[in-house]
Scaffold this motif. Structure first.
Motif, PDB file in Angstrom:
ATOM      1  N   HIS A 198       0.704  -1.075  -0.144  1.00 45.92           N
ATOM      2  CA  HIS A 198       0.080  -0.173   0.263  1.00 45.92           C
ATOM      3  C   HIS A 198       0.819   1.315  -0.049  1.00 45.92           C
ATOM      4  CE1 HIS A 198      -3.626  -2.229   0.566  1.00 45.92           C
ATOM      5  NE2 HIS A 198      -2.911  -3.170   1.441  1.00 45.92           N
ATOM      6  N   TYR A 199       2.198   1.208   0.513  1.00 45.34           N
ATOM      7  CA  TYR A 199       2.964   2.443   0.769  1.00 45.34           C
ATOM      8  C   TYR A 199       4.176   2.427   0.413  1.00 45.34           C
ATOM      9  CZ  TYR A 199      -1.316   3.137   3.401  1.00 45.34           C
ATOM     10  OH  TYR A 199      -2.732   3.131   3.855  1.00 45.34           O
ATOM     11  N   SER A 200       4.489   1.406  -0.378  1.00 46.75           N
ATOM     12  CA  SER A 200       5.810   1.094  -0.989  1.00 46.75           C
ATOM     13  C   SER A 200       7.090   1.052  -0.230  1.00 46.75           C
ATOM     14  CB  SER A 200       5.687   2.258  -2.454  1.00 46.75           C
ATOM     15  OG  SER A 200       4.836   2.133  -3.304  1.00 46.75           O
ATOM     16  N   SER A 201       6.860   0.413   0.790  1.00 46.17           N
ATOM     17  CA  SER A 201       7.981   0.524   1.782  1.00 46.17           C
ATOM     18  C   SER A 201       9.081  -0.645   1.311  1.00 46.17           C
ATOM     19  CB  SER A 201       7.640   0.106   3.045  1.00 46.17           C
ATOM     20  OG  SER A 201       6.800  -0.756   3.131  1.00 46.17           O
ATOM     21  N   THR A 202       9.637  -0.370   0.049  1.00 47.60           N
ATOM     22  CA  THR A 202      10.670  -1.441  -0.523  1.00 47.60           C
ATOM     23  C   THR A 202      11.694  -1.081  -0.966  1.00 47.60           C
ATOM     24  OG1 THR A 202      10.599  -3.088  -2.095  1.00 47.60           O
ATOM     25  CG2 THR A 202       9.052  -1.292  -2.615  1.00 47.60           C
ATOM     26  N   LYS A 218      17.430   3.151  -3.776  1.00 47.85           N
ATOM     27  CA  LYS A 218      17.127   2.129  -4.722  1.00 47.85           C
ATOM     28  C   LYS A 218      15.698   1.276  -4.334  1.00 47.85           C
ATOM     29  CE  LYS A 218      19.443  -1.502  -7.563  1.00 47.85           C
ATOM     30  NZ  LYS A 218      19.391  -0.610  -8.827  1.00 47.85           N
ATOM     31  N   SER A 219      14.636   2.005  -4.943  1.00 51.47           N
ATOM     32  CA  SER A 219      13.419   1.656  -4.599  1.00 51.47           C
ATOM     33  C   SER A 219      12.472   1.433  -5.853  1.00 51.47           C
ATOM     34  CB  SER A 219      12.689   2.654  -3.635  1.00 51.47           C
ATOM     35  OG  SER A 219      11.364   2.266  -3.153  1.00 51.47           O
ATOM     36  N   GLY A 220      11.541   0.224  -5.642  1.00 55.56           N
ATOM     37  CA  GLY A 220      10.745   0.020  -6.688  1.00 55.56           C
ATOM     38  C   GLY A 220       9.864   1.332  -7.418  1.00 55.56           C
ATOM     39  N   ASN A 236      10.896   4.552  -7.792  1.00 56.25           N
ATOM     40  CA  ASN A 236      11.414   5.389  -8.450  1.00 56.25           C
ATOM     41  C   ASN A 236      11.511   4.780  -9.848  1.00 56.25           C
ATOM     42  OD1 ASN A 236      11.857   6.965  -6.384  1.00 56.25           O
ATOM     43  ND2 ASN A 236      14.185   6.175  -6.148  1.00 56.25           N
ATOM     44  N   TYR A 237      11.591   3.448 -10.044  1.00 54.60           N
ATOM     45  CA  TYR A 237      11.546   2.688 -11.348  1.00 54.60           C
ATOM     46  C   TYR A 237      10.123   3.043 -11.834  1.00 54.60           C
ATOM     47  CZ  TYR A 237      16.183   0.994 -10.379  1.00 54.60           C
ATOM     48  OH  TYR A 237      17.299   0.856 -10.028  1.00 54.60           O
ATOM     49  N   ALA A 238       9.295   2.737 -11.203  1.00 47.33           N
ATOM     50  CA  ALA A 238       7.608   2.639 -11.505  1.00 47.33           C
ATOM     51  C   ALA A 238       7.398   4.323 -12.012  1.00 47.33           C
ATOM     52  CB  ALA A 238       6.796   2.426 -10.462  1.00 47.33           C
ATOM     53  N   SER A 239       8.148   5.282 -11.448  1.00 44.51           N
ATOM     54  CA  SER A 239       7.566   6.420 -11.732  1.00 44.51           C
ATOM     55  C   SER A 239       8.131   7.027 -13.164  1.00 44.51           C
ATOM     56  CB  SER A 239       8.080   7.413 -10.582  1.00 44.51           C
ATOM     57  OG  SER A 239       9.470   7.845 -10.640  1.00 44.51           O
ATOM     58  N   ALA A 240       9.323   6.263 -13.288  1.00 44.46           N
ATOM     59  CA  ALA A 240       9.864   6.581 -14.750  1.00 44.46           C
ATOM     60  C   ALA A 240       9.023   5.838 -15.780  1.00 44.46           C
ATOM     61  CB  ALA A 240      11.240   6.462 -14.694  1.00 44.46           C
ATOM     62  N   LEU A 241       8.481   4.914 -15.742  1.00 44.59           N
ATOM     63  CA  LEU A 241       7.958   4.063 -16.860  1.00 44.59           C
ATOM     64  C   LEU A 241       7.118   4.812 -17.636  1.00 44.59           C
ATOM     65  CD1 LEU A 241       7.360   0.594 -14.983  1.00 44.59           C
ATOM     66  CD2 LEU A 241       8.824   0.974 -16.882  1.00 44.59           C
ATOM     67  N   GLY A 242       6.188   5.571 -17.264  1.00 48.11           N
ATOM     68  CA  GLY A 242       5.166   6.152 -18.130  1.00 48.11           C
ATOM     69  C   GLY A 242       5.875   7.065 -19.215  1.00 48.11           C
ATOM     70  N   PRO A 243       6.727   7.831 -18.841  1.00 52.25           N
ATOM     71  CA  PRO A 243       7.753   8.874 -19.585  1.00 52.25           C
ATOM     72  C   PRO A 243       8.523   7.853 -20.756  1.00 52.25           C
ATOM     73  CG  PRO A 243       7.661   9.861 -17.423  1.00 52.25           C
ATOM     74  CD  PRO A 243       6.997   8.312 -17.568  1.00 52.25           C
ATOM     75  N   ILE A 244       8.936   6.832 -20.053  1.00 47.59           N
ATOM     76  CA  ILE A 244       9.961   5.852 -20.956  1.00 47.59           C
ATOM     77  C   ILE A 244       8.988   5.380 -22.165  1.00 47.59           C
ATOM     78  CG2 ILE A 244      11.520   3.979 -20.724  1.00 47.59           C
ATOM     79  CD1 ILE A 244      12.445   4.806 -18.171  1.00 47.59           C
ATOM     80  N   ALA A 290      17.049   3.757 -15.452  1.00 48.65           N
ATOM     81  CA  ALA A 290      17.522   2.688 -14.862  1.00 48.65           C
ATOM     82  C   ALA A 290      19.244   2.732 -14.820  1.00 48.65           C
ATOM     83  CB  ALA A 290      17.098   1.376 -15.363  1.00 48.65           C
ATOM     84  N   ALA A 291      19.830   3.828 -15.018  1.00 45.21           N
ATOM     85  CA  ALA A 291      21.388   3.698 -15.325  1.00 45.21           C
ATOM     86  C   ALA A 291      22.003   5.114 -15.063  1.00 45.21           C
ATOM     87  CB  ALA A 291      21.891   3.092 -16.607  1.00 45.21           C
ATOM     88  N   ASN A 292      23.198   5.245 -14.464  1.00 44.78           N
ATOM     89  CA  ASN A 292      23.800   6.625 -14.434  1.00 44.78           C
ATOM     90  C   ASN A 292      24.469   6.875 -15.867  1.00 44.78           C
ATOM     91  OD1 ASN A 292      25.234   5.426 -11.435  1.00 44.78           O
ATOM     92  ND2 ASN A 292      23.618   7.232 -11.517  1.00 44.78           N
ATOM     93  N   PHE A 293      24.834   7.986 -15.914  1.00 43.57           N
ATOM     94  CA  PHE A 293      25.275   8.681 -17.403  1.00 43.57           C
ATOM     95  C   PHE A 293      26.813   9.248 -17.014  1.00 43.57           C
ATOM     96  CE2 PHE A 293      26.039  12.229 -20.311  1.00 43.57           C
ATOM     97  CZ  PHE A 293      25.661  11.491 -21.374  1.00 43.57           C
ATOM     98  N   LEU A 294      27.258   8.795 -17.948  1.00 43.48           N
ATOM     99  CA  LEU A 294      28.815   9.464 -18.434  1.00 43.48           C
ATOM    100  C   LEU A 294      29.369   9.699 -19.623  1.00 43.48           C
ATOM    101  CD1 LEU A 294      28.967   6.263 -16.588  1.00 43.48           C
ATOM    102  CD2 LEU A 294      31.128   7.404 -15.698  1.00 43.48           C
ATOM    103  N   LEU A 295      29.961  10.863 -19.784  1.00 42.05           N
ATOM    104  CA  LEU A 295      30.553  11.359 -21.010  1.00 42.05           C
ATOM    105  C   LEU A 295      32.107  11.235 -21.113  1.00 42.05           C
ATOM    106  CD1 LEU A 295      29.395  12.946 -23.493  1.00 42.05           C
ATOM    107  CD2 LEU A 295      29.877  15.177 -22.436  1.00 42.05           C
ATOM    108  N   ILE A 296      32.516  10.720 -22.165  1.00 40.70           N
ATOM    109  CA  ILE A 296      33.839  10.567 -22.343  1.00 40.70           C
ATOM    110  C   ILE A 296      34.319  11.423 -23.568  1.00 40.70           C
ATOM    111  CG2 ILE A 296      35.695   8.863 -22.961  1.00 40.70           C
ATOM    112  CD1 ILE A 296      33.692   6.740 -22.023  1.00 40.70           C
ATOM    113  N   ASP A 297      35.191  12.486 -23.209  1.00 35.70           N
ATOM    114  CA  ASP A 297      35.653  13.446 -24.305  1.00 35.70           C
ATOM    115  C   ASP A 297      37.183  13.258 -24.224  1.00 35.70           C
ATOM    116  OD1 ASP A 297      36.436  15.556 -25.890  1.00 35.70           O
ATOM    117  OD2 ASP A 297      35.135  16.740 -24.992  1.00 35.70           O
ATOM    118  N   GLY A 298      37.608  12.478 -25.048  1.00 30.41           N
ATOM    119  CA  GLY A 298      39.326  12.477 -25.240  1.00 30.41           C
ATOM    120  C   GLY A 298      39.837  11.713 -23.753  1.00 30.41           C
ATOM    121  N   ASN A 299      40.623  12.237 -23.063  1.00 34.56           N
ATOM    122  CA  ASN A 299      41.172  11.449 -22.044  1.00 34.56           C
ATOM    123  C   ASN A 299      40.129  11.803 -20.592  1.00 34.56           C
ATOM    124  OD1 ASN A 299      43.132   9.584 -20.924  1.00 34.56           O
ATOM    125  ND2 ASN A 299      44.140  11.435 -19.836  1.00 34.56           N
TER     126      ASN A 299
END
Length: 332
Positions: A43-47, A175-177, A179-187, A212-221
């Motif tokens: 009921h209250y997403s304690s997970t 890391k809770s379910g 958070n993933y559910a809230s992004a499902l609709g837009p995705i 569902a993932a972190n983002f990294l940018l690689i520019d040269g070194n």
């Protein structure tokens, strides 16, 4: 093999919290959970949960990767969700014991045994919308998995979203379910409308993370990623990749990154963009979609630096390179 994370071992480790104490952990059937329909989690997403892996080395031994960091994050998630405080030593033993139970089922490289510790509120009390659960359950589920890239690695398409957020800012480190559910609709909408594989959430132009993932940018070194704050998940794979990048002599920069700078840098032919996470390790990004326009990232294909970093991490996980940071826990 079957789809990633869809096959499970028949037993799991389980402990319960009642009367302000944790029970002794035991190995039980994976389908043995019984829960009242009024349980707090329903009921209250304690997970909250974690995702980590065990790997088989050439000598037959089995090792869990960065278990201590995942357990610390599970403890943090539990605390921030007002779940009962976990016993980190007990959780560590639960993971080691259940992995040892199924050591012979750990796949050979490039496969691994995916480990999913999960902590849920179990108190039957639908009147506790604004109060924490008094009881909980913690279990460790196992799933043998193959290479995430069953059809070969492909560069992803990301929609840059400057108006939405993956989750509420104060929930970002959890890391809770939910958070993933809230992004499902837009995705799902982005997949249907612009054929995006994921959304890179950039509220007010601030480049943060995907669903569902972190983002990294690689520019040269140089490898650039958002500095840690409470608004997004502090990925264990992210941390590992940044450490390995520094080991390889790269400049690691953790700071705010705007959409404008991201698109400007992406136009350079040698630039790479990647997503980091436990399942896929590093996934290359080939296209950004922004304001109905597509922007190719570098060559538009998986790049050499991403492959080098991914291989460096895999070599440690599979025992092909020295574990000089003591990331592996030997199970058997």
């Amino acid at each position: 093999m079957a789809a990633f994370g869809s096959v499970f071992m028949p037993k799991m480790a389980l402990a319960t919290f009642e009367n302000n104490n944790w029970s002794e952990a035991s190995i039980v059937a994976s389908d043995s959970i019984q829960m009242h329909p009024g349980a707090h989690v329903l009921h209250y997403s304690s997970t909250c949960f974690e995702g980590l892996k065990a790997f088989r080395h050439a000598d037959g031994s089995v090792h869990v990767f960065r278990m201590d960091q995942n357990i610390k994050r599970l403890a943090q998630s539990s605390r921030l969700l007002s779940l009962p405080t976990i016993d980190e030593t007990q959780v560590s033993k639960m993971i080691v014991d259940v992995v040892a139970e199924f050591a012979s089922d750990v796949p050979e490289p490039p496969g691994s045994l995916y480990i999913r510790p999960t902590h849920i509120g179990t108190e039957a009390a639908v009147g506790k919308a604004a109060a924490p659960t008094a009881t909980s359950m913690l279990y460790v589920l196992l799933s043998p998995v193959g290479d995430y890239f069953t059809g070969g690695a492909k560069a992803l398409r990301l929609l840059l979203d400057e108006t939405g957020m993956r989750c509420a800012p104060h929930m970002g480190m959890i890391k809770s379910g939910g958070n993933y559910a809230s992004a499902l609709g837009p995705i799902s909408k982005a997949k249907e409308e612009v054929q995006a594989d994921q959304i890179l959430f950039c509220p007010n132009g601030d480049v943060q993370e995907t669903g569902a993932a972190n983002f990294l940018l690689i520019d040269g070194n140089e490898i650039i990623t958002k500095g840690l704050d409470t608004s997004f998940l502090h990925g264990v794979t992210r941390s590992s990749i940044l450490t390995l990048a520094a080991d390889l002599g790269m400049t690691v920069t953790e700071r705010d990154l705007t959409v404008a700078e991201l698109l400007e840098r992406a136009a350079k032919p040698e630039v790479e963009a990647v997503l980091s996470g436990t399942a896929a390790v590093l996934t290359s990004v080939g296209t950004f979609i922004h304001n109905d326009k597509e922007y190719q990232v570098g060559s538009g294909e998986p790049g050499p630096t991403a492959q080098k970093l991914r291989q460096a991490l895999n070599d440690i996980q599979w025992g092909k390179a020295e574990d000089k940071h003591n990331w592996l826990t030997k199970v058997c």
